[in-house]
Design a protein around this motif. Structure first.
Motif, PDB file in Angstrom:
ATOM      1  N   ARG A 166       3.046   1.119   3.279  1.00  0.00           N
ATOM      2  CA  ARG A 166       3.812   0.031   2.665  1.00  0.00           C
ATOM      3  C   ARG A 166       3.454  -1.335   3.266  1.00  0.00           C
ATOM      4  O   ARG A 166       4.299  -2.215   3.384  1.00  0.00           O
ATOM      5  CB  ARG A 166       5.336   0.290   2.750  1.00  0.00           C
ATOM      6  N   VAL A 198       0.072  -0.549  -4.796  1.00  0.00           N
ATOM      7  CA  VAL A 198       0.999  -0.345  -5.910  1.00  0.00           C
ATOM      8  C   VAL A 198       2.036  -1.470  -5.943  1.00  0.00           C
ATOM      9  O   VAL A 198       2.224  -2.183  -4.970  1.00  0.00           O
ATOM     10  CB  VAL A 198       1.741   1.012  -5.787  1.00  0.00           C
ATOM     11  N   SER A 244      -5.467   3.129   1.508  1.00  0.00           N
ATOM     12  CA  SER A 244      -4.644   3.746   0.466  1.00  0.00           C
ATOM     13  C   SER A 244      -4.476   2.796  -0.729  1.00  0.00           C
ATOM     14  O   SER A 244      -4.731   1.599  -0.633  1.00  0.00           O
ATOM     15  CB  SER A 244      -3.277   4.171   1.033  1.00  0.00           C
ATOM     16  N   LYS A 245      -4.036   3.373  -1.843  1.00  0.00           N
ATOM     17  CA  LYS A 245      -3.929   2.617  -3.097  1.00  0.00           C
ATOM     18  C   LYS A 245      -2.866   1.519  -3.021  1.00  0.00           C
ATOM     19  O   LYS A 245      -1.843   1.688  -2.372  1.00  0.00           O
ATOM     20  CB  LYS A 245      -3.565   3.587  -4.224  1.00  0.00           C
ATOM     21  N   CYS A 304       0.848  -1.193   0.000  1.00  0.00           N
ATOM     22  CA  CYS A 304       0.000   0.000   0.000  1.00  0.00           C
ATOM     23  C   CYS A 304       0.880   1.238   0.000  1.00  0.00           C
ATOM     24  O   CYS A 304       2.012   1.216   0.488  1.00  0.00           O
ATOM     25  CB  CYS A 304      -0.999  -0.017   1.149  1.00  0.00           C
ATOM     26  N   GLU A 305       0.332   2.292  -0.611  1.00  0.00           N
ATOM     27  CA  GLU A 305       1.093   3.515  -0.813  1.00  0.00           C
ATOM     28  C   GLU A 305       1.416   4.215   0.503  1.00  0.00           C
ATOM     29  O   GLU A 305       2.507   4.730   0.687  1.00  0.00           O
ATOM     30  CB  GLU A 305       0.257   4.468  -1.681  1.00  0.00           C
TER      31      GLU A 305
END
Ligand SMILES: [Zn+2]
Length: 229
Positions: A149, A172, A169-170, A145-146
């Protein structure tokens, strides 16, 4: 007496996720080498140093390496980790470690101290096993996660997630680290430098319990709990 749980296994076996779960469930301190380094170098003061085997390692020099993304000097890292272990033992806190010790020299450096402070009977070692094919497949799909982490394992339950279940959160991919070629290098490193620890732990009279990593997070967690009783 508090216990120490050491989790190890190939990249993508879910060590970090399992360490977080054990930390919550059993109220253990999750000792993350990267966070210890970060906490120490961020507060580095002019002239501050760690002395290991007669050699001085200046915190500000180590901070420069760290900021460039270069690994800090192994003796320096070891010094910080042992300092943290001593602090936790003094407070009577249990520890869960994941991905550290990662090499035989690190193991030889940390295990005697852990045995002395916690007693060998309170050290539990879990090897989370995963086949090379699974390792490559999981790692080439894994995300973090952005915001925090948080590592998100790639499994049936998580494959459609787009946001972190903990903070929203996004999700990645990790730049560079999870390319198939890099994963093969990490797998080779694991076999050559980490796996020899199994023999060392056993020589030290510590049992290594094996848990199948190719199952859901909750089932791996249950197997670990079963094996540390
Ligand atoms: Zn998150």
């Amino acid at each position: 007496m508090s216990q120490v749980i050491i989790l190890f296994g190939p990249p993508g076996a879910g060590k970090g996720t399992q360490a977080e779960l054990l930390s919550d469930k059993l109220n253990l301190y999750y000792l993350e080498t990267s966070k210890i380094i970060e906490a120490n170098v961020m507060n580095a003061k002019e002239g501050e140093y760690a002395e290991v085997d007669g050699k001085k390692y200046y915190f500000l020099d180590e901070k420069k390496l760290w900021q460039k993304g270069i690994l800090c000097s192994p003796p320096f890292v070891s010094f910080l980790v042992k300092q943290k272990i001593e602090e936790l033992a003094k407070e009577g806190k249990g520890i869960v470690m994941a991905g550290s010790p990662r090499t035989l020299p690190e193991g030889k450096d940390q295990i005697p101290l852990l045995k002395e402070l916690y007693g060998p009977e309170n050290i539990k070692i879990i090897l989370i096993e995963l086949s090379p094919e699974q390792t490559i497949w999981r790692n080439s799909h894994r995300r973090i996660c952005e915001l925090m982490r948080h590592p998100i394992l790639f499994t049936e339950e998580t494959k459609d997630l787009t946001r972190c279940p903990l903070d929203g959160s996004k999700l990645v991919k990790r730049e560079g680290l999870d390319d198939p070629e890099t994963i093969k290098v990490r797998l080779k490193e694991y076999k050559e430098r980490t796996l020899p620890l199994v023999e060392y732990f056993e020589q030290e009279g510590l049992k290594v319990k094996r848990v199948e990593g190719d199952q859901s997070v909750v089932d791996v967690h249950k197997d670990i709990l079963e094996n540390i009783k």
